[in-house]
Design an enzyme around this catalytic site. Structure first.
Site, PDB file in Angstrom:
ATOM      1  N   SER A   7     -85.819  22.792  48.466  1.00  9.30           N
ATOM      2  CA  SER A   7     -84.803  21.267  49.337  1.00  9.30           C
ATOM      3  C   SER A   7     -85.427  19.636  48.222  1.00  9.30           C
ATOM      4  O   SER A   7     -86.486  19.251  48.324  1.00  9.30           O
ATOM      5  CB  SER A   7     -85.600  21.094  50.594  1.00  9.30           C
ATOM      6  OG  SER A   7     -84.600  19.463  50.776  1.00  9.30           O
ATOM      7  N   HIS A  32     -81.925  24.130  47.850  1.00  9.68           N
ATOM      8  CA  HIS A  32     -80.953  23.128  49.035  1.00  9.68           C
ATOM      9  C   HIS A  32     -81.059  22.386  48.955  1.00  9.68           C
ATOM     10  O   HIS A  32     -81.648  21.261  48.054  1.00  9.68           O
ATOM     11  CB  HIS A  32     -81.623  23.490  50.465  1.00  9.68           C
ATOM     12  CG  HIS A  32     -81.279  23.083  51.147  1.00  9.68           C
ATOM     13  ND1 HIS A  32     -80.693  23.788  52.227  1.00  9.68           N
ATOM     14  CD2 HIS A  32     -81.558  21.756  52.115  1.00  9.68           C
ATOM     15  CE1 HIS A  32     -80.650  23.316  53.724  1.00  9.68           C
ATOM     16  NE2 HIS A  32     -80.886  21.956  53.673  1.00  9.68           N
ATOM     17  N   ASP A  34     -79.571  18.254  49.997  1.00  7.57           N
ATOM     18  CA  ASP A  34     -78.763  17.782  51.652  1.00  7.57           C
ATOM     19  C   ASP A  34     -78.331  16.857  51.142  1.00  7.57           C
ATOM     20  O   ASP A  34     -78.891  15.004  50.138  1.00  7.57           O
ATOM     21  CB  ASP A  34     -80.841  17.142  51.846  1.00  7.57           C
ATOM     22  CG  ASP A  34     -81.453  17.898  52.525  1.00  7.57           C
ATOM     23  OD1 ASP A  34     -80.837  18.951  53.475  1.00  7.57           O
ATOM     24  OD2 ASP A  34     -82.732  18.189  52.110  1.00  7.57           O
ATOM     25  N   MET A  36     -76.391  12.492  52.325  1.00  6.08           N
ATOM     26  CA  MET A  36     -76.182  12.315  53.459  1.00  6.08           C
ATOM     27  C   MET A  36     -75.095  10.643  53.263  1.00  6.08           C
ATOM     28  O   MET A  36     -75.694  10.579  52.078  1.00  6.08           O
ATOM     29  CB  MET A  36     -77.785  11.619  53.426  1.00  6.08           C
ATOM     30  CG  MET A  36     -78.921  13.231  53.931  1.00  6.08           C
ATOM     31  SD  MET A  36     -80.626  12.612  54.870  1.00  6.08           S
ATOM     32  CE  MET A  36     -81.713  14.080  54.400  1.00  6.08           C
ATOM     33  N   HIS A  66     -75.792  21.166  51.926  1.00  3.72           N
ATOM     34  CA  HIS A  66     -76.003  20.429  53.796  1.00  3.72           C
ATOM     35  C   HIS A  66     -75.779  19.281  53.871  1.00  3.72           C
ATOM     36  O   HIS A  66     -75.744  18.577  53.538  1.00  3.72           O
ATOM     37  CB  HIS A  66     -77.305  20.487  53.993  1.00  3.72           C
ATOM     38  CG  HIS A  66     -77.866  20.173  55.352  1.00  3.72           C
ATOM     39  ND1 HIS A  66     -78.745  19.538  56.177  1.00  3.72           N
ATOM     40  CD2 HIS A  66     -77.462  19.603  56.366  1.00  3.72           C
ATOM     41  CE1 HIS A  66     -79.372  19.547  57.193  1.00  3.72           C
ATOM     42  NE2 HIS A  66     -77.517  19.423  57.640  1.00  3.72           N
ATOM     43  N   MET A  68     -74.544  15.973  55.455  1.00  3.11           N
ATOM     44  CA  MET A  68     -75.189  15.422  57.238  1.00  3.11           C
ATOM     45  C   MET A  68     -74.164  14.300  56.104  1.00  3.11           C
ATOM     46  O   MET A  68     -74.489  12.834  56.066  1.00  3.11           O
ATOM     47  CB  MET A  68     -76.540  14.966  56.606  1.00  3.11           C
ATOM     48  CG  MET A  68     -77.704  15.909  57.257  1.00  3.11           C
ATOM     49  SD  MET A  68     -78.797  15.873  57.190  1.00  3.11           S
ATOM     50  CE  MET A  68     -78.753  16.807  55.511  1.00  3.11           C
ATOM     51  N   MET A 137     -81.351  22.992  62.761  1.00  2.00           N
ATOM     52  CA  MET A 137     -82.302  22.260  62.144  1.00  2.00           C
ATOM     53  C   MET A 137     -83.558  21.807  63.105  1.00  2.00           C
ATOM     54  O   MET A 137     -83.361  22.482  64.213  1.00  2.00           O
ATOM     55  CB  MET A 137     -81.479  20.434  62.161  1.00  2.00           C
ATOM     56  CG  MET A 137     -80.295  20.285  61.255  1.00  2.00           C
ATOM     57  SD  MET A 137     -80.960  20.815  59.669  1.00  2.00           S
ATOM     58  CE  MET A 137     -81.975  18.698  59.486  1.00  2.00           C
ATOM     59  N   ASP A 175     -84.277  24.948  58.823  1.00  2.34           N
ATOM     60  CA  ASP A 175     -84.302  23.735  57.991  1.00  2.34           C
ATOM     61  C   ASP A 175     -85.763  22.418  58.340  1.00  2.34           C
ATOM     62  O   ASP A 175     -84.543  21.794  59.515  1.00  2.34           O
ATOM     63  CB  ASP A 175     -83.867  23.149  57.569  1.00  2.34           C
ATOM     64  CG  ASP A 175     -82.997  22.126  56.319  1.00  2.34           C
ATOM     65  OD1 ASP A 175     -84.189  21.867  56.071  1.00  2.34           O
ATOM     66  OD2 ASP A 175     -81.969  21.414  56.436  1.00  2.34           O
TER      67      ASP A 175
HETATM   68  C1  DX5 Z   1     -84.077  16.661  56.339  1.00  2.00           C
HETATM   69  C2  DX5 Z   1     -82.913  17.702  55.705  1.00  2.00           C
HETATM   70  C3  DX5 Z   1     -84.453  18.992  55.174  1.00  2.00           C
HETATM   71  C4  DX5 Z   1     -85.305  18.241  54.036  1.00  2.00           C
HETATM   72  C5  DX5 Z   1     -86.538  19.203  55.535  1.00  2.00           C
HETATM   73  O1  DX5 Z   1     -82.464  16.409  57.378  1.00  2.00           O
HETATM   74  O2  DX5 Z   1     -81.982  18.609  55.874  1.00  2.00           O
HETATM   75  O3  DX5 Z   1     -83.845  19.844  54.422  1.00  2.00           O
HETATM   76  O4  DX5 Z   1     -85.476  18.035  53.305  1.00  2.00           O
HETATM   77  O5  DX5 Z   1     -88.130  18.008  54.523  1.00  2.00           O
HETATM   78  P1  DX5 Z   1     -89.336  19.094  54.768  1.00  2.00           P
HETATM   79  O6  DX5 Z   1     -89.210  20.261  54.619  1.00  2.00           O
HETATM   80  O7  DX5 Z   1     -89.880  18.150  54.153  1.00  2.00           O
HETATM   81  O8  DX5 Z   1     -88.997  18.837  56.214  1.00  2.00           O
HETATM   82 ZN    ZN Z   2     -81.153  20.429  54.795  1.00  2.00          ZN
END
Ligand code: DX5
Ligand code: ZN
Length: 221
Positions: A7, A32, A34, A36, A66, A68, A137, A175
């Protein structure tokens, strides 16, 4: 064979290219990303420009977006057009999730629905056979580097049993909070795609080696 999905949330963005190339060199097949929006989750990250950069740096990699965000439907077409292969959005943000799954399929993406830790997977029972993946999650969405929420192992195993029982090939992505101690057990429980941020990118000099070692640990499952 379970796969690692590094990620980029934990990347050093001033070194994005080098770090992605190292992950690729270590054998990462999935990256991956993310996204947000500062509203669905209390954090902002990035959007299309970074997705385009990832695609340009690694033309062959599978990009797993992903979302969010509120109103995920707004972003589907653009993200797929710019190179997303897998795309998941949160059930908690999307009362009309079933039609968003259709929209992703129609646009040529592989659909996933992401579930916050407190949302039972059984909510997805009606659409399970149309999903490429269920995205579980294992921390509260919003930030990298959090602690794995214990109890999520059961959620993974019971969902895996249901997928087997129905004869489906749905992937389970997990994740958040994956570490050296739990990664193998999570693959054993039935996670087939394991997103990991800090575990992969915390030591920039070691990224290729980390990806290789972690992928080795999970590939037998
Ligand atoms: C958190 C993200 C994850 C994040 C995971 O909301 O969706 O993808 O990057 O990070 P680690 O592996 O550091 O917990
Ligand atoms: Zn994620």
């Amino acid at each position: 064979m379970a796969k690692l999905a590094p990620s980029i949330l934990s990347c050093d963005f001033s070194q994005l290219k080098e770090e992605l190339l190292s992950a690729w060199e270590g054998g990462a097949e999935i990256i991956h990303v993310d996204v947000m929006d500062g509203h669905f989750v209390p954090n902002f990250t990035f959007g299309l420009p970074i997705l385009k950069a990832v695609r340009k740096i690694l033309p062959q990699v599978t990009i797993d977006v992903h979302l969010m965000t509120d109103d995920p439907r707004l972003y589907i077409a653009d993200f797929i057009r710019e190179g997303a292969n897998m795309i998941s959005f949160h059930l908690e943000a999307s009362p009309d999730y079933s039609s968003i799954v259709d929209e992703i399929i129609k646009r040529g993406g592989r659909p996933g629905v992401a579930l916050a830790p407190g949302t039972p997977w059984q909510c997805l029972s009606p659409v399970l056979d149309r999903l490429y993946y269920v995205h579980l999650m294992t921390v509260h969405p919003g930030f990298g580097g959090q602690k794995f929420i214990s109890g999520m192992e059961d959620k993974i195993s019971t969902l895996r049993q249901e997928i087997r029982k129905r004869g489906l090939s749905t992937e389970i992505e997990i994740d958040g909070g994956v570490n050296d101690q739990n990664i193998e057990y999570l693959a054993f429980c039935g996670a087939s795609i394991i997103a990991a941020g800090s575990l992969v990118f915390a030591h920039p000099e070691d990224i290729a080696a980390r990806v290789k070692i972690l992928s080795e640990k999970i590939k037998q499952y």
